[in-house]
Design an enzyme around this catalytic site. Structure first.
Site, mmCIF file in Angstrom:
data_model
loop_
_atom_site.group_PDB
_atom_site.id
_atom_site.type_symbol
_atom_site.label_atom_id
_atom_site.label_comp_id
_atom_site.label_asym_id
_atom_site.label_seq_id
_atom_site.Cartn_x
_atom_site.Cartn_y
_atom_site.Cartn_z
ATOM 1 N N LEU A 73 0.621 -1.146 0.220
ATOM 2 C CA LEU A 73 0.057 -0.156 -0.244
ATOM 3 C C LEU A 73 0.786 1.059 0.086
ATOM 4 C CD1 LEU A 73 -2.703 -1.233 2.471
ATOM 5 C CD2 LEU A 73 -2.740 -1.238 0.000
ATOM 6 N N MET A 108 1.515 3.512 -5.107
ATOM 7 C CA MET A 108 0.658 2.889 -6.283
ATOM 8 C C MET A 108 -0.626 1.943 -5.736
ATOM 9 S SD MET A 108 1.495 3.909 -9.450
ATOM 10 C CE MET A 108 0.983 2.741 -10.438
ATOM 11 N N VAL A 121 3.919 -4.392 -4.881
ATOM 12 C CA VAL A 121 5.101 -4.206 -3.926
ATOM 13 C C VAL A 121 6.247 -3.772 -4.810
ATOM 14 C CG1 VAL A 121 4.133 -5.454 -1.979
ATOM 15 C CG2 VAL A 121 5.951 -6.683 -3.713
ATOM 16 N N ALA A 151 9.124 -4.327 -7.285
ATOM 17 C CA ALA A 151 9.647 -5.456 -8.140
ATOM 18 C C ALA A 151 10.780 -6.035 -8.058
ATOM 19 C CB ALA A 151 9.567 -4.628 -9.886
ATOM 20 N N SER A 176 -0.504 1.648 -15.795
ATOM 21 C CA SER A 176 0.480 2.844 -16.269
ATOM 22 C C SER A 176 -0.473 4.013 -15.763
ATOM 23 C CB SER A 176 0.684 2.814 -17.822
ATOM 24 O OG SER A 176 1.255 3.983 -18.195
ATOM 25 N N GLY A 199 1.251 6.336 -13.343
ATOM 26 C CA GLY A 199 1.701 6.661 -12.105
ATOM 27 C C GLY A 199 0.449 6.646 -11.146
ATOM 28 N N LYS A 206 3.520 -3.546 -21.109
ATOM 29 C CA LYS A 206 3.874 -2.422 -20.115
ATOM 30 C C LYS A 206 5.212 -2.052 -20.320
ATOM 31 C CE LYS A 206 3.579 0.675 -17.035
ATOM 32 N NZ LYS A 206 4.638 0.703 -16.226
ATOM 33 N N ASN A 254 6.604 1.927 -21.895
ATOM 34 C CA ASN A 254 7.682 2.462 -20.989
ATOM 35 C C ASN A 254 8.527 2.905 -22.131
ATOM 36 O OD1 ASN A 254 6.083 2.002 -19.058
ATOM 37 N ND2 ASN A 254 7.712 1.857 -17.401
ATOM 38 N N GLU A 258 7.628 5.493 -24.099
ATOM 39 C CA GLU A 258 7.676 6.962 -23.556
ATOM 40 C C GLU A 258 9.050 7.481 -23.553
ATOM 41 O OE1 GLU A 258 5.813 6.179 -19.296
ATOM 42 O OE2 GLU A 258 7.361 7.347 -18.438
ATOM 43 N N ARG A 294 20.009 9.484 -21.895
ATOM 44 C CA ARG A 294 20.090 9.483 -20.371
ATOM 45 C C ARG A 294 21.382 8.963 -19.625
ATOM 46 N NH1 ARG A 294 14.112 8.004 -18.004
ATOM 47 N NH2 ARG A 294 12.657 8.641 -19.707
ATOM 48 N N HIS A 315 32.405 -16.796 -43.788
ATOM 49 C CA HIS A 315 31.103 -17.003 -43.269
ATOM 50 C C HIS A 315 30.122 -17.238 -44.346
ATOM 51 C CE1 HIS A 315 32.243 -16.332 -39.168
ATOM 52 N NE2 HIS A 315 32.798 -15.119 -39.542
HETATM 53 P P1 NDP Z 1 7.506 0.755 -4.051
HETATM 54 O O1 NDP Z 1 8.016 0.322 -5.258
HETATM 55 O O2 NDP Z 1 8.239 2.123 -3.608
HETATM 56 O O3 NDP Z 1 7.539 -0.193 -3.062
HETATM 57 C C1 NDP Z 1 6.831 0.137 -1.862
HETATM 58 C C2 NDP Z 1 6.164 -1.273 -1.137
HETATM 59 O O4 NDP Z 1 6.562 -2.212 -1.280
HETATM 60 C C3 NDP Z 1 5.598 -0.874 0.033
HETATM 61 O O5 NDP Z 1 4.420 -1.294 0.394
HETATM 62 C C4 NDP Z 1 6.512 -2.015 0.894
HETATM 63 O O6 NDP Z 1 5.945 -2.449 2.146
HETATM 64 C C5 NDP Z 1 6.549 -3.130 0.010
HETATM 65 N N1 NDP Z 1 7.798 -4.072 0.015
HETATM 66 C C6 NDP Z 1 8.895 -3.778 -0.364
HETATM 67 N N2 NDP Z 1 9.857 -4.872 -0.135
HETATM 68 C C7 NDP Z 1 8.583 -5.679 0.440
HETATM 69 C C8 NDP Z 1 9.066 -7.194 0.922
HETATM 70 N N3 NDP Z 1 10.184 -7.868 0.919
HETATM 71 N N4 NDP Z 1 7.821 -7.836 1.341
HETATM 72 C C9 NDP Z 1 6.619 -7.191 1.444
HETATM 73 N N5 NDP Z 1 6.550 -6.030 0.980
HETATM 74 C C10 NDP Z 1 7.701 -5.293 0.488
HETATM 75 O O7 NDP Z 1 5.820 1.335 -4.274
HETATM 76 P P2 NDP Z 1 5.333 1.911 -5.621
HETATM 77 O O8 NDP Z 1 3.974 2.274 -4.871
HETATM 78 O O9 NDP Z 1 5.915 3.252 -5.930
HETATM 79 O O10 NDP Z 1 5.081 0.946 -6.696
HETATM 80 C C11 NDP Z 1 4.498 -0.312 -6.412
HETATM 81 C C12 NDP Z 1 4.968 -1.002 -7.732
HETATM 82 O O11 NDP Z 1 4.347 -0.390 -8.951
HETATM 83 C C13 NDP Z 1 6.401 -1.436 -8.056
HETATM 84 O O12 NDP Z 1 6.789 -2.505 -8.800
HETATM 85 C C14 NDP Z 1 6.538 -0.071 -9.381
HETATM 86 O O13 NDP Z 1 7.561 -0.419 -10.046
HETATM 87 C C15 NDP Z 1 5.116 -0.217 -9.908
HETATM 88 N N6 NDP Z 1 4.701 1.098 -10.733
HETATM 89 C C16 NDP Z 1 4.870 2.349 -10.172
HETATM 90 C C17 NDP Z 1 4.919 3.479 -10.463
HETATM 91 C C18 NDP Z 1 4.708 4.678 -9.946
HETATM 92 O O14 NDP Z 1 4.752 5.584 -10.612
HETATM 93 N N7 NDP Z 1 5.314 4.731 -8.838
HETATM 94 C C19 NDP Z 1 3.678 3.363 -11.842
HETATM 95 C C20 NDP Z 1 3.799 2.168 -12.359
HETATM 96 C C21 NDP Z 1 4.311 1.105 -11.773
HETATM 97 P P3 NDP Z 1 6.409 -1.333 3.574
HETATM 98 O O15 NDP Z 1 5.654 -0.271 3.638
HETATM 99 O O16 NDP Z 1 6.349 -2.577 4.412
HETATM 100 O O17 NDP Z 1 7.815 -1.219 3.162
#
Ligand code: NDP
Length: 476
Positions: free
Chosen positions: A10, A13, A74, A76, A128, A130, A182, A186, A189, A287, A452
């Site tokens: 939570l 995203m 969570v 990736a 997608s 954000g 997806k 990107n 993008e 980049r 070749h």
């Molecule tokens: P993050 O990628 O920053 O991940 C944080 C979340 O992952 C937290 O809920 C954290 O829990 C949890 N977490 C991390 N490690 C573990 C673990 N070992 N076990 C259980 N939970 C874990 O969060 P985002 O919301 O930014 O992104 C979530 C996903 O969405 C990612 O895969 C990201 O690539 C993808 N995404 C993100 C976008 C963006 O704009 N941010 C856009 C599109 C996709 P805790 O709170 O306990 O630390």
């Protein structure tokens, strides 16, 4: 009662996706590794819908109606595997696990096949747009089994963005198809942003326009073929003043672009598939170059540029030329991107509908653009179109702008402003349309130094010339 769907993870995203689900009338189970995020969501947004919070994963699973639908959102990579490993023993046959994070499609394929053996559906889904998209309607690209989409589809389409009443969500294909698409989104993008950046740089350099004046150019472009979210926000960034200095915001931003890796994955995958995605590759390289501080510091002000750093151009005409260069290069980048999707679809038997992909990118995601309607129309006209560039609409669009495009690339070279996206795209276009390529020489060289072999234009078969002997030709 029990929750209809659950979200674990939570952060920004996951929280916004859960709120989106609740706002659309679904009863949403909530879980996060550290409970503080769950509590905060309920405290701040509990009134938006029905949430069923749990402090541990077992309670979370218990709170879901069967067959269960669990969305993992969570970080990736290893964290996703950790959550899956903890989750799987708690689930029952037929349950659906959705990974909505940015997983690599090969990880998704691996996870899908592992969970299938346990009788579980694993759906790797691209999301997608954000945090804003997650809350108000993202573009959603789910992979996985058809069967899982039957129950998941109605939920995902409801929370997705909509354009002209149509949801920006469609079942992409089996196993890793959703995450592949997806990833490609990107990559495109990256290319889009690089091309916009080159247009900005050239206009600023050649015409000496201020960022605010350039914002007006982009605002104007946003009323035509280039109309898109990225062009719109380019105008917004360029017209912003810096709160500290009162000068243009863009001039106080450090010129080192960062990346999280999906652009690099796209290019790596395309290399493996043998599809030239030079637009995306140049964007990733640009980049990397921007962030290569050591070499930039060694070279800036040291390596000489052209003696003529200025050219005399008509302002209006040059702006129009750059617009053409941007549009044509964008068409090339998309053509390459869709070629890569087609190649992966063939390689992995995904049977992806290319036109449908363009359609679900029209809303909710970063590359949303008027242009995508043209892409869908092109694939509707001919589903097996070999390249977007040979579709009548795109052929005409590039043909009418190609002289302008060539002038822009030439001007960039003359004044010494880097335009890797524009020039790589033009080279691709010229390579694609060439009746004869210098690959013949490469084959000759390969035959000389490595035996070749080569093929002939006039006869079937493989041949080798006795380069070190009598130079007679033999059939191999
Ligand atoms: P993050 O990628 O920053 O991940 C944080 C979340 O992952 C937290 O809920 C954290 O829990 C949890 N977490 C991390 N490690 C573990 C673990 N070992 N076990 C259980 N939970 C874990 O969060 P985002 O919301 O930014 O992104 C979530 C996903 O969405 C990612 O895969 C990201 O690539 C993808 N995404 C993100 C976008 C963006 O704009 N941010 C856009 C599109 C996709 P805790 O709170 O306990 O630390």
């Amino acid at each position: 009662g029990k929750a209809q769907i659950g979200v674990t993870g939570l952060a920004v995203m996951g929280r916004n996706l859960a709120r989106n689900l609740a706002r659309n009338g679904f009863r949403v189970a909530l879980h996060n590794r550290s409970q503080a995020r769950t509590d905060a969501l309920v405290a701040e947004f509990g009134s938006e819908g029905e949430f069923v919070p749990s402090t541990d994963l077992a309670g979370f699973v218990e709170s879901l109606e069967q067959p269960r639908k669990v969305i993992i959102m969570v970080k990736a990579g290893a964290p996703t595997d950790a959550v899956i490993d903890e989750l799987v023993p708690l689930l029952d046959e037929g349950d659906i696990v959705v990974d909505a994070g940015n997983a690599h499609f090969l990880d998704t394929r691996r996870r899908e096949s592992a969970l299938k053996e346990k009788g579980l559906h694993f759906v790797g889904s691209g999301v997608s747009g954000g945090e804003e998209g997650a809350l108000n309607g993202p573009s959603i690209m789910p992979g996985g089994s058809k069967e899982s989409y039957e129950s998941l589809g109605p939920i995902l389409t409801k929370i997705s963005a909509h354009v002209n009443g149509e949801p920006c969500c469609v079942h992409v294909g089996p196993d890793g198809a959703g995450h592949f698409v997806k990833m490609l989104h990107n990559g495109i993008e990256y290319a889009d942003m690089q091309l916009i950046a080159e247009a900005y740089d050239l206009l600023r350099h050649v015409l000496d326009l201020s960022p605010a004046e350039l914002a007006d150019v982009f605002r104007d472009w946003n009323t035509g073929d280039l109309e898109s979210f990225l062009i719109e926000i380019t105008a917004e960034v360029l017209s912003q003043t810096d709160p500290t200095t009162g000068g243009p915001f863009i001039d106080v931003v450090l010129d080192q672009a960062e990346q999280k890796g999906t652009g690099r994955w796209t290019v790596q995958s395309a290399l493996d598939l043998g599809i030239p995605v030079s637009g995306m590759a140049e964007a990733v390289f640009a980049r990397s170059l921007s962030g290569d501080v050591v070499r930039r510091e060694a070279a800036a002000g040291v390596l000489p540029g052209p003696s003529e750093a200025k050219v005399d151009v008509d302002h209006k005409a040059f702006i129009e030329d750059v617009r053409h260069a941007l549009y044509s290069s964008k068409i090339v980048a998309y053509a390459q991107g869709f070629d890569a999707i087609r190649a992966a679809s063939d390689e992995y038997d995904w049977n992806i509908d290319l036109g449908a992909m363009a359609k679900i990118w029209r809303g909710g995601c970063i590359i949303r653009a008027r242009f995508l309607d043209r892409v869908t129309e092109a694939y509707d006209r001919n589903p097996s179109l070999p390249s977007l560039l040979v579709d009548d609409y795109f052929k005409e669009a590039v043909a009418s702008g190609q002289e302008a495009w060539r002038r822009v690339v030439a001007t960039a070279a003359t004044v010494g402003v880097p335009a890797p996206g524009f020039s790589a795209a033009l080279s691709y276009y010229d390579g694609l349309r060439a009746e004869r390529l210098p690959a013949a020489l490469i084959q000759g060289l390969r035959d000389l130094f490595g035996a070749h072999t080569y093929k002939r234009v006039d006869r079937e078969g493989s041949f080798h010339l006795e380069w070190s002997g009598d130079r007679s030709e033999s059939t191999q």
